[in-house]
Design a protein around this motif. Sequence first.
Motif, PDB file in Angstrom:
ATOM      1  N   LEU B 196       5.225  56.499  24.753  1.00 32.64           N
ATOM      2  CA  LEU B 196       5.422  55.681  23.114  1.00 32.64           C
ATOM      3  C   LEU B 196       6.606  56.944  23.071  1.00 32.64           C
ATOM      4  O   LEU B 196       7.340  56.472  21.917  1.00 32.64           O
ATOM      5  CB  LEU B 196       3.940  55.396  23.509  1.00 32.64           C
ATOM      6  CG  LEU B 196       4.626  54.947  21.303  1.00 32.64           C
ATOM      7  CD1 LEU B 196       4.668  53.457  21.860  1.00 32.64           C
ATOM      8  CD2 LEU B 196       2.158  54.646  20.771  1.00 32.64           C
ATOM      9  N   PHE B 197       5.815  57.870  22.412  1.00 34.47           N
ATOM     10  CA  PHE B 197       6.479  59.134  21.284  1.00 34.47           C
ATOM     11  C   PHE B 197       8.191  59.049  21.660  1.00 34.47           C
ATOM     12  O   PHE B 197       8.718  59.138  20.897  1.00 34.47           O
ATOM     13  CB  PHE B 197       5.777  60.095  20.764  1.00 34.47           C
ATOM     14  CG  PHE B 197       4.644  60.735  21.132  1.00 34.47           C
ATOM     15  CD1 PHE B 197       4.115  59.688  19.749  1.00 34.47           C
ATOM     16  CD2 PHE B 197       3.218  61.130  21.007  1.00 34.47           C
ATOM     17  CE1 PHE B 197       2.884  59.366  19.304  1.00 34.47           C
ATOM     18  CE2 PHE B 197       2.334  61.182  20.269  1.00 34.47           C
ATOM     19  CZ  PHE B 197       1.771  60.556  19.931  1.00 34.47           C
ATOM     20  N   LEU B 198       8.224  59.491  23.397  1.00 32.75           N
ATOM     21  CA  LEU B 198       9.388  59.635  23.809  1.00 32.75           C
ATOM     22  C   LEU B 198      10.275  58.572  23.584  1.00 32.75           C
ATOM     23  O   LEU B 198      11.982  58.207  22.949  1.00 32.75           O
ATOM     24  CB  LEU B 198       9.110  59.336  25.181  1.00 32.75           C
ATOM     25  CG  LEU B 198      10.396  60.072  26.501  1.00 32.75           C
ATOM     26  CD1 LEU B 198      10.697  61.432  25.059  1.00 32.75           C
ATOM     27  CD2 LEU B 198      10.247  59.891  27.665  1.00 32.75           C
ATOM     28  N   MET B 199       9.647  56.774  23.836  1.00 33.93           N
ATOM     29  CA  MET B 199      10.368  55.443  23.344  1.00 33.93           C
ATOM     30  C   MET B 199      10.846  55.497  22.152  1.00 33.93           C
ATOM     31  O   MET B 199      12.064  55.824  21.333  1.00 33.93           O
ATOM     32  CB  MET B 199       9.379  54.410  23.770  1.00 33.93           C
ATOM     33  CG  MET B 199      10.579  53.520  23.636  1.00 33.93           C
ATOM     34  SD  MET B 199       9.559  52.327  23.651  1.00 33.93           S
ATOM     35  CE  MET B 199       8.328  51.559  22.144  1.00 33.93           C
ATOM     36  N   ILE B 200      10.266  56.273  20.957  1.00 35.97           N
ATOM     37  CA  ILE B 200      10.079  55.992  19.579  1.00 35.97           C
ATOM     38  C   ILE B 200      11.700  56.890  19.066  1.00 35.97           C
ATOM     39  O   ILE B 200      12.450  56.847  18.172  1.00 35.97           O
ATOM     40  CB  ILE B 200       9.057  55.890  18.771  1.00 35.97           C
ATOM     41  CG1 ILE B 200       7.963  55.416  18.756  1.00 35.97           C
ATOM     42  CG2 ILE B 200       9.306  56.787  16.624  1.00 35.97           C
ATOM     43  CD1 ILE B 200       6.628  55.742  18.659  1.00 35.97           C
ATOM     44  N   GLY B 201      11.435  58.280  20.051  1.00 30.88           N
ATOM     45  CA  GLY B 201      12.671  58.982  19.129  1.00 30.88           C
ATOM     46  C   GLY B 201      13.884  58.657  19.820  1.00 30.88           C
ATOM     47  O   GLY B 201      14.720  58.939  19.430  1.00 30.88           O
ATOM     48  N   LEU B 202      14.211  58.116  21.096  1.00 26.04           N
ATOM     49  CA  LEU B 202      14.756  57.696  21.640  1.00 26.04           C
ATOM     50  C   LEU B 202      15.271  57.074  20.989  1.00 26.04           C
ATOM     51  O   LEU B 202      17.165  56.716  20.789  1.00 26.04           O
ATOM     52  CB  LEU B 202      14.561  57.476  23.223  1.00 26.04           C
ATOM     53  CG  LEU B 202      15.175  58.446  24.309  1.00 26.04           C
ATOM     54  CD1 LEU B 202      13.934  57.431  26.056  1.00 26.04           C
ATOM     55  CD2 LEU B 202      15.740  60.007  24.146  1.00 26.04           C
ATOM     56  N   ILE B 203      15.063  55.514  20.676  1.00 24.87           N
ATOM     57  CA  ILE B 203      14.552  54.708  19.238  1.00 24.87           C
ATOM     58  C   ILE B 203      15.855  55.233  18.299  1.00 24.87           C
ATOM     59  O   ILE B 203      17.063  54.872  17.910  1.00 24.87           O
ATOM     60  CB  ILE B 203      14.363  53.828  18.959  1.00 24.87           C
ATOM     61  CG1 ILE B 203      13.704  53.465  20.798  1.00 24.87           C
ATOM     62  CG2 ILE B 203      14.277  52.429  18.962  1.00 24.87           C
ATOM     63  CD1 ILE B 203      12.582  51.970  20.893  1.00 24.87           C
ATOM     64  N   GLY B 204      15.006  56.486  18.115  1.00 27.24           N
ATOM     65  CA  GLY B 204      15.421  56.739  16.351  1.00 27.24           C
ATOM     66  C   GLY B 204      16.631  57.104  16.917  1.00 27.24           C
ATOM     67  O   GLY B 204      17.915  57.586  16.549  1.00 27.24           O
ATOM     68  N   LEU B 205      17.254  58.226  17.521  1.00 24.07           N
ATOM     69  CA  LEU B 205      18.257  59.018  18.348  1.00 24.07           C
ATOM     70  C   LEU B 205      19.567  58.328  18.459  1.00 24.07           C
ATOM     71  O   LEU B 205      20.679  58.488  17.189  1.00 24.07           O
ATOM     72  CB  LEU B 205      17.804  60.550  19.180  1.00 24.07           C
ATOM     73  CG  LEU B 205      17.238  60.358  18.685  1.00 24.07           C
ATOM     74  CD1 LEU B 205      17.117  62.392  19.714  1.00 24.07           C
ATOM     75  CD2 LEU B 205      18.074  61.936  17.324  1.00 24.07           C
ATOM     76  N   ARG B 206      19.246  56.804  19.333  1.00 26.71           N
ATOM     77  CA  ARG B 206      20.610  55.977  19.673  1.00 26.71           C
ATOM     78  C   ARG B 206      20.636  55.341  17.873  1.00 26.71           C
ATOM     79  O   ARG B 206      21.868  54.667  17.948  1.00 26.71           O
ATOM     80  CB  ARG B 206      19.848  55.493  19.897  1.00 26.71           C
ATOM     81  CG  ARG B 206      20.605  53.856  21.285  1.00 26.71           C
ATOM     82  CD  ARG B 206      21.940  54.696  21.617  1.00 26.71           C
ATOM     83  NE  ARG B 206      23.097  53.971  22.075  1.00 26.71           N
ATOM     84  CZ  ARG B 206      23.908  53.484  21.327  1.00 26.71           C
ATOM     85  NH1 ARG B 206      23.989  53.951  19.817  1.00 26.71           N
ATOM     86  NH2 ARG B 206      25.101  52.983  21.437  1.00 26.71           N
ATOM     87  N   SER B 207      19.948  55.118  17.392  1.00 24.80           N
ATOM     88  CA  SER B 207      19.530  54.104  16.196  1.00 24.80           C
ATOM     89  C   SER B 207      20.698  55.024  15.214  1.00 24.80           C
ATOM     90  O   SER B 207      21.774  54.755  14.105  1.00 24.80           O
ATOM     91  CB  SER B 207      18.777  53.578  15.655  1.00 24.80           C
ATOM     92  OG  SER B 207      18.732  52.916  14.260  1.00 24.80           O
ATOM     93  N   ARG B 208      20.760  56.034  15.678  1.00 26.17           N
ATOM     94  CA  ARG B 208      21.157  56.606  14.273  1.00 26.17           C
ATOM     95  C   ARG B 208      22.631  57.590  14.462  1.00 26.17           C
ATOM     96  O   ARG B 208      23.388  57.024  13.860  1.00 26.17           O
ATOM     97  CB  ARG B 208      20.602  58.207  14.164  1.00 26.17           C
ATOM     98  CG  ARG B 208      20.675  59.651  12.985  1.00 26.17           C
ATOM     99  CD  ARG B 208      20.043  60.392  13.021  1.00 26.17           C
ATOM    100  NE  ARG B 208      21.206  61.693  12.679  1.00 26.17           N
ATOM    101  CZ  ARG B 208      21.417  62.104  11.620  1.00 26.17           C
ATOM    102  NH1 ARG B 208      20.762  61.305  10.751  1.00 26.17           N
ATOM    103  NH2 ARG B 208      22.022  63.045  11.032  1.00 26.17           N
TER     104      ARG B 208
END
Lengths: 220, 240
Positions: B196-208
């Motif tokens: 879950l934490f990995l997913m949130i981090g990945l989505i956040g960075l990709r969104s950026r």
Amino acid sequence: MQLLAALHKELLLQWRTKAQLLAIFIFGASSLLLFSFAVGPDSSALRQHAAGFLWLGLMLSSTLTLAESFQSEMEQRALEGLLLLPAGARALYYGKAISNWTQLTLLGIGLIPLMVVLYDTPMPRPFALLGVIMAGAAGLSAPGTLYAAMTSQARAKQTLLPLLLFPLVVPVLLSAVKATSLLILGDPMGQVRDWVLLLLCFDAIHWSLCGFLFDRVVED
Amino acid sequence: MGDERPGVFYGLMALGAGFLLWGSYWGLFLAPRETYMGDVQRIMYVHVPTAWNAMLALTYSFVCALAFLMKGGWKWDNRLEAAMEVGIAFCALLCVQGSIWAKPTWGVWWDWDPRLTTMAVLVFAFSGILALRRFVDDPVKRAVWSSVACIVAYVDVPIVYFSVKWWNSLHQVQSTPQTVSSPFHWPLRINAFGVLFLMIGLIGLRSRVAGLRLQGELAPPLPERPAAPLLAPKAQGGAR
């Protein structure tokens, strides 16, 4: 009234380009012929898979029909002109979707005699089969019309439409193939009703959802 | 997500990786061996958390699509793109993990099981939407069309699941901490939070990244040649 006017326009266009319908029928028929080469001359195997071949042929042909339905609107920015008329975008969508549904139903009806001849399939309940074809064609045309509206304005439109449509219509393919197969080969457990119900659920959801979202797709 | 500082997302990813290492160590070396499946069962500690988070990512993409169509705002489009990409990657990973588990358990790499087939259909359906995004140049049309396509594809998920379930079913009952014995559920929970934490981090960075690319697309184009400087030195012998 707006819907009737849009439908009239679509059907009139189809009538004036009868050669296109004929070309799509020939494409579907040649698909049925090619599928039988893939399986081989085993008549029992061909009969067993006849329903799958019919629906695959119809699905492949549907991409041509659907893509063509928006082709004329792209010429000389006709779509923008249509949207300026005092008719809602939804009337335009349902006019096109019903027209595509009619075309696909006619194509399905046209391919049945070919399936009977090529695969030697019995036809004990022709009217029930007609109902399944109508429901399946409706399942292909509702999301197909929405996606055709998008892809006709994008690059690589020939690739995009099947890429978007085929995974989405997996339930249509499954339920229509199962229902057709049960109608052709016999239905001792009375399962056709459930498969048709699933197909009708898909139709109800997608005809309402896609009609609701269409105006967002065509508005600038 | 995506509007905050990237350090938050790097931190979340590091935390997720830490949780994953901890949970996987527990699952591989400390948790007892399952009686019937043996060591093959240990793939559950990554497979089940991936499945939960894949569905979570795609659900988030559906929420972003709805939010973009209802409220507007480019941040929702950036988040939609990021969530779809991460969701597809997780679904593909899930299919691979499922195949690795299926071969020794069912004797085949692939079976037409409802959950497995639904995941495969999801990979193709959402990959089609990402392909659509690549072939539309106008950012407004791209955002609206991908939101519409995402809503239609997401609504289709339960119908795909039930149609395949009626068609064929082999998958075992879904594993949750309630359906597994207590020695097994701790690594499952730890890995679930890790993914879950990995997913949130990945989505956040990709969104950026999506946001930065969009800024470049929406920015006015640079002039073909630089404008003449205001205090240009006069050419010698020029006209007065």
